[in-house]
Scaffold this motif. Sequence first.
Motif, PDB file in Angstrom:
ATOM      1  N   GLN A   1      82.757   8.139  74.049  1.00 54.46           N
ATOM      2  CA  GLN A   1      83.392   8.597  72.960  1.00 54.46           C
ATOM      3  C   GLN A   1      82.402  10.894  73.620  1.00 54.46           C
ATOM      4  O   GLN A   1      81.614  10.839  73.386  1.00 54.46           O
ATOM      5  CB  GLN A   1      82.339   8.306  72.128  1.00 54.46           C
ATOM      6  N   LEU A   2      83.591  11.198  72.465  1.00 56.25           N
ATOM      7  CA  LEU A   2      83.649  12.592  72.076  1.00 56.25           C
ATOM      8  C   LEU A   2      83.678  13.257  71.421  1.00 56.25           C
ATOM      9  O   LEU A   2      84.792  13.464  70.765  1.00 56.25           O
ATOM     10  CB  LEU A   2      83.902  13.423  73.786  1.00 56.25           C
ATOM     11  N   VAL A   3      82.513  13.663  70.549  1.00 55.47           N
ATOM     12  CA  VAL A   3      82.799  14.368  69.065  1.00 55.47           C
ATOM     13  C   VAL A   3      82.513  15.835  69.222  1.00 55.47           C
ATOM     14  O   VAL A   3      81.533  15.912  68.912  1.00 55.47           O
ATOM     15  CB  VAL A   3      82.001  13.017  67.982  1.00 55.47           C
ATOM     16  N   GLU A   4      83.752  16.794  68.433  1.00 56.00           N
ATOM     17  CA  GLU A   4      83.522  17.308  68.539  1.00 56.00           C
ATOM     18  C   GLU A   4      83.097  18.170  66.405  1.00 56.00           C
ATOM     19  O   GLU A   4      84.281  17.805  65.323  1.00 56.00           O
ATOM     20  CB  GLU A   4      85.091  18.267  69.137  1.00 56.00           C
TER      21      GLU A   4
ATOM     22  N   ASP B   1      89.209  10.359  81.702  1.00 57.30           N
ATOM     23  CA  ASP B   1      91.051  10.188  80.277  1.00 57.30           C
ATOM     24  C   ASP B   1      90.363   9.917  78.955  1.00 57.30           C
ATOM     25  O   ASP B   1      91.349   8.361  78.756  1.00 57.30           O
ATOM     26  CB  ASP B   1      91.623   9.048  81.013  1.00 57.30           C
ATOM     27  N   TYR B   2      90.387  10.965  78.369  1.00 58.04           N
ATOM     28  CA  TYR B   2      89.615  10.616  77.031  1.00 58.04           C
ATOM     29  C   TYR B   2      89.275  11.602  75.957  1.00 58.04           C
ATOM     30  O   TYR B   2      88.907  12.636  77.402  1.00 58.04           O
ATOM     31  CB  TYR B   2      88.240   9.656  77.150  1.00 58.04           C
TER      32      TYR B   2
ATOM     33  N   CYS C   1      80.028  19.448  70.722  1.00 57.66           N
ATOM     34  CA  CYS C   1      80.177  18.137  70.980  1.00 57.66           C
ATOM     35  C   CYS C   1      79.496  17.489  71.215  1.00 57.66           C
ATOM     36  O   CYS C   1      78.417  17.308  72.797  1.00 57.66           O
ATOM     37  CB  CYS C   1      80.703  18.326  72.339  1.00 57.66           C
ATOM     38  N   ALA C   2      79.197  15.961  70.619  1.00 59.74           N
ATOM     39  CA  ALA C   2      77.831  14.992  71.101  1.00 59.74           C
ATOM     40  C   ALA C   2      78.738  13.872  71.493  1.00 59.74           C
ATOM     41  O   ALA C   2      79.717  13.421  71.083  1.00 59.74           O
ATOM     42  CB  ALA C   2      77.487  14.169  69.678  1.00 59.74           C
ATOM     43  N   ALA C   3      78.125  14.071  73.066  1.00 60.55           N
ATOM     44  CA  ALA C   3      78.528  13.003  73.981  1.00 60.55           C
ATOM     45  C   ALA C   3      78.088  10.972  74.084  1.00 60.55           C
ATOM     46  O   ALA C   3      76.554  11.539  73.834  1.00 60.55           O
ATOM     47  CB  ALA C   3      79.005  13.329  75.647  1.00 60.55           C
TER      48      ALA C   3
ATOM     49  N   ASN D   1      85.006  18.093  77.359  1.00 61.34           N
ATOM     50  CA  ASN D   1      85.043  16.988  78.516  1.00 61.34           C
ATOM     51  C   ASN D   1      84.439  17.246  79.282  1.00 61.34           C
ATOM     52  O   ASN D   1      83.503  18.180  79.389  1.00 61.34           O
ATOM     53  CB  ASN D   1      86.656  16.828  78.835  1.00 61.34           C
ATOM     54  N   ALA D   2      84.036  16.284  80.437  1.00 59.96           N
ATOM     55  CA  ALA D   2      83.434  16.633  81.108  1.00 59.96           C
ATOM     56  C   ALA D   2      84.013  17.073  82.684  1.00 59.96           C
ATOM     57  O   ALA D   2      85.276  16.408  81.831  1.00 59.96           O
ATOM     58  CB  ALA D   2      82.283  15.155  81.880  1.00 59.96           C
TER      59      ALA D   2
END
Length: 122
Positions: free
Chosen positions: A3-6, A110-111, A22-24, A96-97
């Motif tokens: 989960q990535l929340v910008e 892929d997210y 961005c919280a991962a 993203n990473a």
Amino acid sequence: QVQLVESGGGLVQPGGSLRLSCAASGIIFSANVMAWYRQAPGKQRELVAHITRGSNTNYTDAVKGRFTISRDNAKDTVYLQMNSLKPEDTAVYYCNAVRWTGSSWQVRYDYWGQGTQVTVSS
């Protein structure tokens, strides 16, 4: 589950500043190179900046000297400080990473999160 929340976007006048976050979760954050991307209307998503595990940074030419990427491994969060904003910075920003393939940086997962809209306009 990745989960990535910008967050942190908004409407700002030219010359203004914003700080994106961005919280991962679902990944070993400290082990990953993290990056910010942006996608303007009608354009492809582009890599804006990345930060390595050792906090080395790199930027696309269009934002050098104006944007600063940073990370807080204790909070699993990557930031993008954007100063001297221009109308051409208007886009949805994503994190993203990433991994180096030998010739380019590619996203590791892929997210994509929902992104955060940045609009620079007077």
